[in-house]
Design an enzyme around this catalytic site. Structure first.
Site, PDB file in Angstrom:
ATOM      1  N   GLY A 155       0.816  -1.205   0.000  1.00  0.00           N
ATOM      2  CA  GLY A 155       0.000   0.000   0.000  1.00  0.00           C
ATOM      3  C   GLY A 155       0.847   1.251   0.000  1.00  0.00           C
ATOM      4  O   GLY A 155       1.994   1.241   0.462  1.00  0.00           O
ATOM      5  N   GLU A 156       0.279   2.316  -0.550  1.00  0.00           N
ATOM      6  CA  GLU A 156       0.985   3.594  -0.548  1.00  0.00           C
ATOM      7  C   GLU A 156      -0.026   4.716  -0.480  1.00  0.00           C
ATOM      8  O   GLU A 156      -0.921   4.822  -1.316  1.00  0.00           O
ATOM      9  CB  GLU A 156       1.847   3.728  -1.812  1.00  0.00           C
ATOM     10  N   GLY A 157       0.093   5.547   0.556  1.00  0.00           N
ATOM     11  CA  GLY A 157      -0.774   6.702   0.707  1.00  0.00           C
ATOM     12  C   GLY A 157      -0.003   7.978   0.449  1.00  0.00           C
ATOM     13  O   GLY A 157       1.134   7.953  -0.048  1.00  0.00           O
ATOM     14  N   TYR A 204       1.248  10.060   2.647  1.00  0.00           N
ATOM     15  CA  TYR A 204       2.342  10.327   3.580  1.00  0.00           C
ATOM     16  C   TYR A 204       3.121   9.079   4.005  1.00  0.00           C
ATOM     17  O   TYR A 204       4.060   9.194   4.783  1.00  0.00           O
ATOM     18  CB  TYR A 204       1.800  11.023   4.833  1.00  0.00           C
ATOM     19  N   VAL A 225       3.250   1.209   2.920  1.00  0.00           N
ATOM     20  CA  VAL A 225       2.999   0.052   3.775  1.00  0.00           C
ATOM     21  C   VAL A 225       3.601  -1.181   3.110  1.00  0.00           C
ATOM     22  O   VAL A 225       3.307  -1.473   1.944  1.00  0.00           O
ATOM     23  CB  VAL A 225       1.489  -0.166   4.023  1.00  0.00           C
ATOM     24  N   LYS A 243       3.970   0.184   8.349  1.00  0.00           N
ATOM     25  CA  LYS A 243       3.722   1.511   7.775  1.00  0.00           C
ATOM     26  C   LYS A 243       4.971   2.358   7.998  1.00  0.00           C
ATOM     27  O   LYS A 243       5.434   2.500   9.127  1.00  0.00           O
ATOM     28  CB  LYS A 243       2.508   2.154   8.452  1.00  0.00           C
ATOM     29  N   ASP A 279     -10.593  10.440   8.675  1.00  0.00           N
ATOM     30  CA  ASP A 279     -10.179   9.925   7.364  1.00  0.00           C
ATOM     31  C   ASP A 279     -10.779   8.541   7.132  1.00  0.00           C
ATOM     32  O   ASP A 279     -10.128   7.653   6.578  1.00  0.00           O
ATOM     33  CB  ASP A 279      -8.644   9.876   7.271  1.00  0.00           C
TER      34      ASP A 279
END
Length: 264
Positions: free
Chosen positions: A10-12, A14, A17, A32, A125
């Site tokens: 995963g990548e958000g 900020y 993961v 994370k 969020d």
């Protein structure tokens, strides 16, 4: 530390993961990773809040965090249980979530958010990507990067945060807002998306998004959504935040309690 990263999962905005093996925990975990240097404003303002919240929360439907540590001065790592997938991935796979499964998972989300609000924490969020699903079919809320402690139930915030498609109109208009009412709106967006497979509001045109939210909610023609469910979603997506229910009222709503035989 006894962790070996084996894949990016995963990548958000900020953080990234990564899936890792763990000698210490004798299983795979998710890590994370926040780069302090790349996002100094986030690291200074929001990261300390996230870590403080993670120290505080313990709930069956909130992701379990094992530990957090720094690597040098640049990276902060948060080690947590790994989930099978997130809710958005599940919706993409199945097109939409069946009604009874929706009720089960949504009740679990509401239980977790009710717990957070009772200990004066707002998430800010909540979205399908932040609702994880375990291999045994349980919901786990994650990502408290925009979470904050609320000294009073109706304490206001002014920070724009979260994802636009899940933000209530008062946030999009840069007005002072009640974070706990923000969470309730976001739950309404999630419920609509689970039932229909689509987001209720198209965030392609940010300038028109708040105005779109004030118009009657439209449902796709190819999805049969019972009137009691539509009424519940409309309650959650009240444009006026003072008319929006609190999370305890959401938890007690009849739609989450009725059986198929009683439902209409």
């Amino acid at each position: 530390m006894g962790y070996k990263c084996i894949a990016m999962i995963g990548e958000g905005t900020y953080a990234k993961v990564k899936l890792a093996t763990s000698k210490k925990h004798q299983r795979n975990v998710a890590i994370k990773i926040v780069n302090r240097d790349k996002y100094p404003d986030f690291a200074e303002k929001f990261l300390p809040r996230e870590l403080a919240i993670l120290r505080r929360v313990h709930h069956d439907h909130i992701i379990n965090v094992h530990e957090y540590f720094q690597v040098g001065r640049r990276y902060v790592c948060i080690v947590m249980d790994v989930a099978e997938k997130d809710l958005l991935q599940k919706i993409h796979e199945d097109k939409r979530i069946p009604k009874e499964q929706t009720k089960t998972w949504f009740s679990q989300m509401v239980s977790a958010v009710n717990y957070l609000h009772q200990i004066d924490i707002a998430h800010r969020d909540l979205k399908c990507e932040n609702i994880l699903l375990t291999t045994d079919g349980l919901v786990k809320i994650c990502d408290f990067g925009f979470g904050r402690f609320m000294k009073e139930s109706f304490q206001h915030s002014h920070t724009f945060c979260g994802s636009a498609a899940y933000c209530p109109p008062e946030v999009l208009r840069n007005m002072a807002y009640v974070p706990k009412k923000y969470d309730v709106w976001s739950l309404g967006v999630i419920l609509y998306t689970m039932i229909t497979g689509l987001l209720p509001f198209d965030d392609a045109n940010m300038g028109q998004l708040a105005r779109l939210m004030e118009m009657p909610l439209v449902y796709p023609d190819n999805v049969d959504v019972e009137e009691s469910c539509r009424a519940f979603i409309a309650t959650l997506l009240q444009v006026n935040p003072s008319a929006r229910p609190n999370i305890q009222q959401v938890k007690e709503h009849p739609w989450l309690k009725v059986d198929d035989a009683q439902d209409s």
